[in-house]
Motif scaffolding. Structure first.
Motif, mmCIF file in Angstrom:
data_model
loop_
_atom_site.group_PDB
_atom_site.id
_atom_site.type_symbol
_atom_site.label_atom_id
_atom_site.label_comp_id
_atom_site.label_asym_id
_atom_site.label_seq_id
_atom_site.Cartn_x
_atom_site.Cartn_y
_atom_site.Cartn_z
ATOM 1 N N HIS A 31 65.870 54.629 14.853
ATOM 2 C CA HIS A 31 64.645 55.325 14.436
ATOM 3 C C HIS A 31 63.538 54.315 14.121
ATOM 4 O O HIS A 31 63.815 53.148 13.852
ATOM 5 C CB HIS A 31 64.925 56.173 13.194
ATOM 6 C CG HIS A 31 65.863 57.301 13.460
ATOM 7 N ND1 HIS A 31 67.221 57.194 13.276
ATOM 8 C CD2 HIS A 31 65.639 58.549 13.933
ATOM 9 C CE1 HIS A 31 67.794 58.340 13.615
ATOM 10 N NE2 HIS A 31 66.853 59.177 14.017
ATOM 11 N N ASN A 32 62.326 54.818 14.113
ATOM 12 C CA ASN A 32 61.195 53.975 13.715
ATOM 13 C C ASN A 32 61.328 53.550 12.257
ATOM 14 O O ASN A 32 61.775 54.344 11.413
ATOM 15 C CB ASN A 32 59.874 54.754 13.807
ATOM 16 C CG ASN A 32 59.409 54.933 15.234
ATOM 17 O OD1 ASN A 32 60.055 54.519 16.179
ATOM 18 N ND2 ASN A 32 58.258 55.585 15.381
ATOM 19 N N CYS A 33 60.911 52.341 11.953
ATOM 20 C CA CYS A 33 60.758 51.911 10.566
ATOM 21 C C CYS A 33 59.740 52.849 9.901
ATOM 22 O O CYS A 33 58.744 53.231 10.528
ATOM 23 C CB CYS A 33 60.237 50.477 10.528
ATOM 24 S SG CYS A 33 59.850 49.876 8.880
ATOM 25 N N VAL A 79 58.679 49.741 23.877
ATOM 26 C CA VAL A 79 59.174 50.532 22.739
ATOM 27 C C VAL A 79 60.602 50.196 22.280
ATOM 28 O O VAL A 79 60.813 49.991 21.073
ATOM 29 C CB VAL A 79 59.023 52.049 23.042
ATOM 30 C CG1 VAL A 79 59.781 52.893 22.026
ATOM 31 C CG2 VAL A 79 57.544 52.427 23.060
ATOM 32 N N LYS A 82 60.674 46.702 20.573
ATOM 33 C CA LYS A 82 59.752 46.648 19.432
ATOM 34 C C LYS A 82 60.280 47.497 18.274
ATOM 35 O O LYS A 82 60.166 47.101 17.103
ATOM 36 C CB LYS A 82 58.356 47.130 19.860
ATOM 37 C CG LYS A 82 57.287 46.963 18.779
ATOM 38 C CD LYS A 82 57.103 45.504 18.423
ATOM 39 C CE LYS A 82 56.003 45.149 17.465
ATOM 40 N NZ LYS A 82 55.576 45.990 16.425
ATOM 41 N N THR A 83 60.866 48.638 18.595
ATOM 42 C CA THR A 83 61.431 49.492 17.543
ATOM 43 C C THR A 83 62.510 48.729 16.784
ATOM 44 O O THR A 83 62.555 48.749 15.543
ATOM 45 C CB THR A 83 62.026 50.779 18.159
ATOM 46 O OG1 THR A 83 61.016 51.424 18.924
ATOM 47 C CG2 THR A 83 62.522 51.735 17.082
ATOM 48 N N GLU A 86 61.043 45.863 14.589
ATOM 49 C CA GLU A 86 60.429 46.376 13.350
ATOM 50 C C GLU A 86 61.499 46.748 12.325
ATOM 51 O O GLU A 86 61.296 46.604 11.116
ATOM 52 C CB GLU A 86 59.533 47.589 13.662
ATOM 53 C CG GLU A 86 58.304 47.179 14.450
ATOM 54 C CD GLU A 86 57.317 48.309 14.690
ATOM 55 O OE1 GLU A 86 57.532 49.435 14.204
ATOM 56 O OE2 GLU A 86 56.314 48.056 15.384
ATOM 57 N N ARG A 87 62.639 47.198 12.808
ATOM 58 C CA ARG A 87 63.735 47.569 11.893
ATOM 59 C C ARG A 87 64.513 46.349 11.396
ATOM 60 O O ARG A 87 65.426 46.485 10.586
ATOM 61 C CB ARG A 87 64.662 48.560 12.597
ATOM 62 C CG ARG A 87 64.047 49.944 12.780
ATOM 63 C CD ARG A 87 63.924 50.703 11.478
ATOM 64 N NE ARG A 87 65.195 50.762 10.793
ATOM 65 C CZ ARG A 87 66.226 51.531 11.177
ATOM 66 N NH1 ARG A 87 66.084 52.340 12.189
ATOM 67 N NH2 ARG A 87 67.358 51.512 10.502
ATOM 68 N N PRO B 11 53.210 53.280 9.849
ATOM 69 C CA PRO B 11 54.522 53.946 9.776
ATOM 70 C C PRO B 11 54.659 54.832 8.546
ATOM 71 O O PRO B 11 55.403 55.785 8.549
ATOM 72 C CB PRO B 11 55.507 52.773 9.700
ATOM 73 C CG PRO B 11 54.789 51.626 10.322
ATOM 74 C CD PRO B 11 53.333 51.824 9.979
ATOM 75 N N VAL B 69 55.018 50.226 16.504
ATOM 76 C CA VAL B 69 55.545 50.927 17.676
ATOM 77 C C VAL B 69 54.963 52.340 17.791
ATOM 78 O O VAL B 69 54.775 52.863 18.887
ATOM 79 C CB VAL B 69 57.096 50.931 17.664
ATOM 80 C CG1 VAL B 69 57.652 51.925 16.662
ATOM 81 C CG2 VAL B 69 57.651 51.175 19.050
ATOM 82 N N LYS B 70 54.624 52.920 16.658
ATOM 83 C CA LYS B 70 54.012 54.250 16.692
ATOM 84 C C LYS B 70 52.675 54.209 17.447
ATOM 85 O O LYS B 70 52.343 55.102 18.226
ATOM 86 C CB LYS B 70 53.778 54.719 15.250
ATOM 87 C CG LYS B 70 53.401 56.168 15.107
ATOM 88 C CD LYS B 70 52.762 56.418 13.758
ATOM 89 C CE LYS B 70 53.753 56.859 12.732
ATOM 90 N NZ LYS B 70 53.101 57.385 11.505
ATOM 91 N N ARG B 73 53.298 53.761 21.192
ATOM 92 C CA ARG B 73 53.602 55.059 21.817
ATOM 93 C C ARG B 73 52.315 55.873 22.025
ATOM 94 O O ARG B 73 52.143 56.536 23.040
ATOM 95 C CB ARG B 73 54.546 55.880 20.934
ATOM 96 C CG ARG B 73 55.976 55.379 20.884
ATOM 97 C CD ARG B 73 56.771 56.293 19.949
ATOM 98 N NE ARG B 73 58.051 55.750 19.571
ATOM 99 C CZ ARG B 73 59.180 55.927 20.251
ATOM 100 N NH1 ARG B 73 59.162 56.619 21.365
ATOM 101 N NH2 ARG B 73 60.307 55.408 19.822
#
Lengths: 171, 202
Positions: A31-33, A79, A82-83, A86-87, B11, B69-70, B73
């Protein structure tokens, strides 16, 4: 330990040597941070989101050699990579120090490492230059002692990665 | 009068510093503004109509040395969205480090997007020490710079601004340590607990 992270499936890597771990990001649930800073101020070193990322960022920290494969998008990682990056913030501390005269976060137990980044999906020289600059900045924050970026065509990716991994076994 | 659409790509959008910067911008801006907190999907369709907007302001924090990343996208989604009149894209980016230039790569990413997909690039404001500056006596410096930035954006000018705490690096290190210790103490943590080298308990 060597760690290989890819944003597309490269099945031949499943047969890599014992000291090499291969993780195909397309098969992970990450999941996104959410930017909560919990990994700094609530549960230091642990992300509050308990998905596949919590299994991967400790391996990034523990690796002495990294290999990333990522499509380039808007001059940066696409994506999936990068996801994950970020995590990976729990490997850093909230506290700030000077690195080469610039302010950066302290690292937790992050081993010094070499990194090779295979980047595909761009021919644009400006985008390539930007990507190299972003990787160079990541190097300061992820304890890279040495890094290189190799741009390649998507269809030659497998051959290029295979050659790189074979060179590890020769060295 | 055409509006300025402010898209918050942080985020933690609702509780973010980017939201606070967006609010300061809206207050300083002479043109009407509309504020949208970007959903995690980054779907450009969720932002609403671009028809009556002549400027798009992206406000976000630096994340792993580049755009979050948001936002990535969102730009991917925007690239696929047919828009008749493409608004000028301006950037308000903040990072927690003292040097506002650490935001440069993120700004270049937006410029690259604009060049590739035919959007005019507007103005930029880079904020250093952006995590804490609004809670310090230096808040007025940010407000002043945002006012100038808002004027440039509403006049469709291409201008560049930057602001950070006017501290030496040593002073900044001390101030940032104090800041984070206060945050940790709110959760019952002391320096030793926050300073652990363990990652996932190992």
């Amino acid at each position: 330990m060597n760690l290989i992270l890819t944003d597309r499936s490269l099945p031949f890597l499943c047969a890599a040597e014992n000291d090499t771990e291969y993780i195909d990001l397309t098969k992970q649930h990450i999941h996104n941070c959410v930017g909560c800073f919990g990994c700094w101020i609530k549960t230091p070193g642990r992300c509050v989101i308990r998905d596949d990322a919590v299994r991967i960022y400790p391996k990034i920290a523990a690796a002495e050699r990294l290999l990333y494969v990522s499509r380039v998008c808007m001059g940066g990682y696409d994506v999936p990579m990068k996801t994950l990056l970020e995590r990976a913030i729990p490997v850093q501390k909230a506290f700030i120090r000077l690195v080469e005269g610039e302010t950066h976060h302290y690292q937790r137990a992050v081993l010094p490492k070499t990194a090779t980044i295979f980047a595909y999906g761009t021919h644009d020289s400006e985008e390539r230059e930007l990507f190299c600059d972003i990787v160079a900045r990541n190097a300061r924050n992820m304890n890279f002692t040495k890094h290189k970026v190799i741009f390649t065509e998507e269809e030659f990716l497998e051959t290029a990665v295979r050659e790189e991994v074979a060179s590890w076994q020769r060295s | 009068m055409a509006k300025i659409l402010i898209v918050n790509a942080s985020p933690r959008a609702p509780r973010s510093n980017s939201a606070k910067y967006a609010a300061l911008f809206a207050r300083a801006c002479k043109k009407p503004t509309e504020y949208v907190a970007l959903p995690a999907s980054g779907d450009a369709g969720a932002v609403g109509s671009f028809d009556d907007c002549d400027a798009l302001l992206l406000t976000f924090p630096l994340y792993a040395d580049s755009i979050p990343v948001k936002l990535l996208r969102f730009l991917q989604s925007l690239a696929q969205t047919p828009i008749r009149h493409k608004p000028a894209v301006s950037v308000l980016v903040n990072c927690g480090f003292l040097e506002h230039d650490q935001n440069n790569c993120a700004v270049r990413q937006i410029q690259l997007f604009c060049k590739e997909y035919g959007y005019p690039f507007g103005s930029v404001l880079k904020i250093g020490s952006g995590e804490a500056i609004l809670d310090t006596p230096f808040r007025f410096l940010v407000k002043r710079k945002i006012a100038r930035f808002a004027r440039a954006v509403s006049q469709n000018k291409a201008a560049a601004f930057a602001v950070t705490m006017p501290l030496t690096k040593r002073m900044f290190l001390r101030a940032s340590t104090k800041y984070w210790l206060t945050k940790g103490a709110e959760n019952g943590l002391d320096y030793a607990a926050m300073n652990t080298d363990a990652i996932e308990g190992n």
